[in-house]
Scaffold this motif. Structure first.
Motif, short mmCIF file in Angstrom:
data_model
loop_
_atom_site.label_atom_id
_atom_site.label_comp_id
_atom_site.label_asym_id
_atom_site.label_seq_id
_atom_site.Cartn_x
_atom_site.Cartn_y
_atom_site.Cartn_z
N LEU A 154 41.15 52.49 -21.57
CA LEU A 154 42.34 52.39 -20.72
C LEU A 154 42.07 51.37 -19.64
N VAL A 155 42.90 50.33 -19.58
CA VAL A 155 42.81 49.31 -18.56
C VAL A 155 43.98 49.50 -17.60
N ILE A 156 43.67 49.73 -16.33
CA ILE A 156 44.69 49.83 -15.28
C ILE A 156 44.43 48.65 -14.35
N GLU A 157 45.33 47.67 -14.41
CA GLU A 157 45.14 46.45 -13.65
C GLU A 157 45.55 46.63 -12.19
N GLY A 185 49.71 46.72 -17.05
CA GLY A 185 49.63 45.41 -16.43
C GLY A 185 49.72 45.46 -14.91
N ARG A 187 46.96 49.63 -22.04
CA ARG A 187 46.83 48.71 -20.90
C ARG A 187 48.07 48.80 -20.04
N PRO A 226 43.54 51.87 -27.59
CA PRO A 226 43.49 51.64 -26.15
C PRO A 226 44.88 51.41 -25.55
N THR A 280 45.21 57.98 -25.04
CA THR A 280 44.61 56.95 -25.90
C THR A 280 44.28 57.52 -27.28
N LYS A 334 52.82 43.22 -17.04
CA LYS A 334 52.70 43.07 -15.59
C LYS A 334 54.08 43.07 -14.95
N GLN A 365 38.87 51.28 -17.20
CA GLN A 365 38.65 50.06 -16.41
C GLN A 365 39.71 50.07 -15.32
N VAL A 392 51.30 49.14 -24.28
CA VAL A 392 51.02 48.14 -23.27
C VAL A 392 52.23 48.05 -22.36
#
Length: 188
Positions: A64-67, A112, A110, A108, A80, A131, A45, A128
């Motif tokens: 994998l969330v990359i904000e 921030g 993440r 997963p 992961t 942010k 994501q 994690v």
């Protein structure tokens, strides 16, 4: 189909040279270097305004969330899943065990918003990065790094707070305070 086209595009550009690519599907201001290897793209994501530099290995298979606004420099690994404990413990049995043998880790990751990953860093499954946080060069992140933390070492430990540096910059550039507060949620 988009995943296939993005992968093909990176491979073609890799043949031509190491020029940075602009724009991913849904993230037109994101830049990913063609030398970066992304496995399991379906689990990725990716927000906009992200920079991913040269020679990285990114495993998004378990999610994998990359904000927004994340910067990943060069020579980083983001995982992961990990088999190194399972392989060592199971020996030759690992190849024929089937399923997920004891020691196999899958979780997963993440990253921030507006966080920074320094060169030669390793991010382990389940990690994690909060942010506004900074993972210093040559660091190994496992577990949770709080928002605005400066993390360093192997394994990484909190050594500072980015809001202290941000406060100095905002004092010199008060015109940026509104933009900073929009994503950071308040004054440093």
């Amino acid at each position: 189909m988009r995943v296939f086209l993005n992968r093909l595009r990176r491979r073609l550009v890799r043949l031509i040279g190491f020029r940075m690519l602009f724009g991913e599907a849904g993230a037109p201001h994101t830049r990913i270097a063609p030398s970066t290897c992304i496995e399991g793209e379906a689990g990725l994501q990716l927000a906009d305004h992200v920079f991913i530099g040269q020679f990285n290995f990114i495993d998004a298979g378990a999610g994998l969330v990359i904000e927004e606004g994340v910067q990943i420099t060069n020579f980083c690994s983001i995982l992961t899943h990990s088999t190194h404990n399972a392989l060592r413990i199971n020996g030759r049995r690992f190849a024929t065990a089937g399923g997920e043998p004891p020691g196999y880790v899958k979780a997963p990751v993440r990253l921030g918003a507006y966080s920074f990953v320094g060169p030669h860093s390793l991010i382990e499954p389940g990690a994690v990065l909060g942010k506004g946080a900074v993972l210093c060069a040559f660091s190994q992140l496992r577990g949770i790094a709080p928002d605005f933390a400066i993390m360093a070492g192997q394994p990484a430990r909190q050594v500072g707070d980015t809001r202290e540096r941000d406060a100095v910059l905002l004092t010199r550039h008060p015109e940026l305070r509104e933009a900073y507060e929009a994503w950071a949620g308040g004054q440093p």
